[in-house]
Design a protein around this motif. Structure first.
Motif, PDB file in Angstrom:
ATOM      1  N   ILE A 162     -45.559 -14.755  27.086  1.00  0.00           N
ATOM      2  CA  ILE A 162     -45.359 -14.123  28.391  1.00  0.00           C
ATOM      3  C   ILE A 162     -45.817 -12.667  28.328  1.00  0.00           C
ATOM      4  N   PRO A 163     -46.227 -12.076  29.469  1.00  0.00           N
ATOM      5  CA  PRO A 163     -46.676 -10.676  29.483  1.00  0.00           C
ATOM      6  C   PRO A 163     -45.596  -9.724  28.980  1.00  0.00           C
ATOM      7  N   GLU A 164     -46.025  -8.656  28.317  1.00  0.00           N
ATOM      8  CA  GLU A 164     -45.078  -7.725  27.704  1.00  0.00           C
ATOM      9  C   GLU A 164     -44.164  -7.080  28.741  1.00  0.00           C
ATOM     10  N   ALA A 165     -44.702  -6.738  29.916  1.00  0.00           N
ATOM     11  CA  ALA A 165     -43.881  -6.084  30.948  1.00  0.00           C
ATOM     12  C   ALA A 165     -42.731  -6.979  31.384  1.00  0.00           C
ATOM     13  N   ILE A 166     -42.996  -8.283  31.508  1.00  0.00           N
ATOM     14  CA  ILE A 166     -41.939  -9.219  31.904  1.00  0.00           C
ATOM     15  C   ILE A 166     -40.888  -9.324  30.806  1.00  0.00           C
ATOM     16  N   PHE A 167     -41.349  -9.396  29.551  1.00  0.00           N
ATOM     17  CA  PHE A 167     -40.395  -9.484  28.453  1.00  0.00           C
ATOM     18  C   PHE A 167     -39.502  -8.250  28.414  1.00  0.00           C
ATOM     19  N   GLU A 168     -40.071  -7.066  28.593  1.00  0.00           N
ATOM     20  CA  GLU A 168     -39.269  -5.845  28.555  1.00  0.00           C
ATOM     21  C   GLU A 168     -38.239  -5.842  29.677  1.00  0.00           C
ATOM     22  N   GLY A 169     -38.607  -6.346  30.845  1.00  0.00           N
ATOM     23  CA  GLY A 169     -37.656  -6.443  31.947  1.00  0.00           C
ATOM     24  C   GLY A 169     -36.511  -7.385  31.627  1.00  0.00           C
ATOM     25  N   VAL A 170     -36.852  -8.520  31.027  1.00  0.00           N
ATOM     26  CA  VAL A 170     -35.820  -9.478  30.620  1.00  0.00           C
ATOM     27  C   VAL A 170     -34.916  -8.863  29.553  1.00  0.00           C
ATOM     28  N   LEU A 171     -35.496  -8.110  28.637  1.00  0.00           N
ATOM     29  CA  LEU A 171     -34.721  -7.477  27.576  1.00  0.00           C
ATOM     30  C   LEU A 171     -33.685  -6.517  28.148  1.00  0.00           C
ATOM     31  N   ILE A 172     -34.117  -5.677  29.071  1.00  0.00           N
ATOM     32  CA  ILE A 172     -33.187  -4.712  29.670  1.00  0.00           C
ATOM     33  C   ILE A 172     -32.079  -5.430  30.427  1.00  0.00           C
ATOM     34  N   ALA A 173     -32.451  -6.454  31.194  1.00  0.00           N
ATOM     35  CA  ALA A 173     -31.444  -7.216  31.938  1.00  0.00           C
ATOM     36  C   ALA A 173     -30.458  -7.890  30.986  1.00  0.00           C
ATOM     37  N   ALA A 174     -30.978  -8.448  29.887  1.00  0.00           N
ATOM     38  CA  ALA A 174     -30.114  -9.116  28.918  1.00  0.00           C
ATOM     39  C   ALA A 174     -29.175  -8.129  28.237  1.00  0.00           C
ATOM     40  N   MET A 175     -29.665  -6.936  27.947  1.00  0.00           N
ATOM     41  CA  MET A 175     -28.834  -5.917  27.313  1.00  0.00           C
ATOM     42  C   MET A 175     -27.686  -5.500  28.216  1.00  0.00           C
ATOM     43  N   ILE A 176     -27.992  -5.292  29.477  1.00  0.00           N
ATOM     44  CA  ILE A 176     -26.945  -4.884  30.416  1.00  0.00           C
ATOM     45  C   ILE A 176     -25.927  -6.008  30.605  1.00  0.00           C
ATOM     46  N   GLY A 177     -26.435  -7.235  30.803  1.00  0.00           N
ATOM     47  CA  GLY A 177     -25.541  -8.360  31.015  1.00  0.00           C
ATOM     48  C   GLY A 177     -24.630  -8.616  29.827  1.00  0.00           C
ATOM     49  N   ALA A 178     -25.197  -8.583  28.618  1.00  0.00           N
ATOM     50  CA  ALA A 178     -24.398  -8.819  27.420  1.00  0.00           C
ATOM     51  C   ALA A 178     -23.375  -7.707  27.204  1.00  0.00           C
ATOM     52  N   SER A 179     -23.751  -6.471  27.522  1.00  0.00           N
ATOM     53  CA  SER A 179     -22.832  -5.348  27.364  1.00  0.00           C
ATOM     54  C   SER A 179     -21.619  -5.504  28.274  1.00  0.00           C
ATOM     55  N   VAL A 180     -21.875  -5.859  29.514  1.00  0.00           N
ATOM     56  CA  VAL A 180     -20.776  -6.041  30.467  1.00  0.00           C
ATOM     57  C   VAL A 180     -19.862  -7.168  30.005  1.00  0.00           C
ATOM     58  N   PHE A 181     -20.465  -8.276  29.584  1.00  0.00           N
ATOM     59  CA  PHE A 181     -19.656  -9.424  29.161  1.00  0.00           C
ATOM     60  C   PHE A 181     -18.758  -9.079  27.982  1.00  0.00           C
ATOM     61  N   MET A 182     -19.298  -8.352  27.016  1.00  0.00           N
ATOM     62  CA  MET A 182     -18.519  -8.063  25.816  1.00  0.00           C
ATOM     63  C   MET A 182     -17.384  -7.090  26.073  1.00  0.00           C
TER      64      MET A 182
END
Length: 248
Positions: A95-115
């Motif tokens: 997948i394009p790097e820009a999309i991966f970076e967007g997913v990474l940021i979203a995953a970081m925020i989501g996981a932080s909130v959950f924990m």
């Protein structure tokens, strides 16, 4: 790689390995660090799997030597996770790097909130193969899919399935979790390697820290203060993540 970069990899890897075994979210530190060092997002994602693999080998071996394992259940749950991981890693590799970076940021925020959400106190019991059904196997396929793709905060998903759904205690969640992660990370690493998205020397230096952190975490996991360590490390980690996002 400079000496300072190598020291940073080992230090952050140590914290990440400790957190990964006890809870979740170590990759939220190591992935951004690898990207800060100039690795493209997909290469950072692949290189991070070297450390995850060796960290998991260390943790699984330490748990086995200490007599803590549940291979009958772990192997059954690892099979659908491997299938998901293959698909997830293959998707992440192109997948394009820009999309991966967007997913990474979203995953970081989501996981932080959950924990940061409080864990309910549940009446836990041993997990036996007869308690596993289609829902659990599907859940592990999806965890493998996510873990193969990005790995960030995957431990939080294990807590949902193993602790909240199946109601096994958190120390045993960690024992089963590290075994499954080891099994599904190996094929994911192979996919990234065939795509030329693994820097082995960088990954091995990071792995030194991860392995040391994992060895310490195994001892804490079976002690009475394990939950306290998880709580405070999570708070520190989330603060670091937010700082990283602001400065990115």
């Amino acid at each position: 790689m400079t000496l300072m970069e190598a020291m940073a990899l080992v230090a952050i890897g140590g914290v990440a390995g400790f957190i990964n075994v006890l809870s979740a979210g170590g990759s939220m530190l190591t992935l951004p660090l690898l990207m800060f060092l100039g690795l493209p997002a997909q290469v950072a994602n692949g290189t991070n799997r070297v450390a995850i693999t060796l960290q998991s080998v260390t943790a699984v071996g330490s748990f086995l030597r200490a007599g803590h394992s549940n291979l009958a259940v772990s192997i059954r749950l690892a099979i659908p996770a491997v299938a998901g991981s293959l698909l997830g890693a293959w998707t992440a590799s192109w997948i394009p790097e820009a999309i991966f970076e967007g997913v990474l940021i979203a995953a970081m925020i989501g996981a932080s909130v959950f924990m940061l959400l409080p864990q309910p106190r549940l009446d836990t019991r041993a997990l036996t193969p007869d308690r596993l059904g289609l829902v659990e196997y599907l859940a592990l396929f999806l965890i493998g899919l996510y873990g193969g793709f990005i790995q960030v905060g995957v431990g939080a998903l294990f807590i949902v399935v193993l602790y909240r759904m199946l109601k096994i205690d958190l120390p045993q969640v960690n024992v089963i979790k590290v075994f499954i992660i080891l099994v599904y990370t190996l094929p994911a690493l192979a996919i990234f390697a065939t795509k030329g998205q693994v820097l082995w020397v960088t990954g091995l230096v990071l792995a030194l820290g991860n392995m040391a952190g994992a060895m310490m975490a195994v001892k804490v996991n079976m002690g009475p203060k394990g939950a306290q360590w998880i709580k405070w490390l999570t708070l520190v980690m989330v603060a670091a993540i937010l700082l990283r996002l602001i400065l990115y």
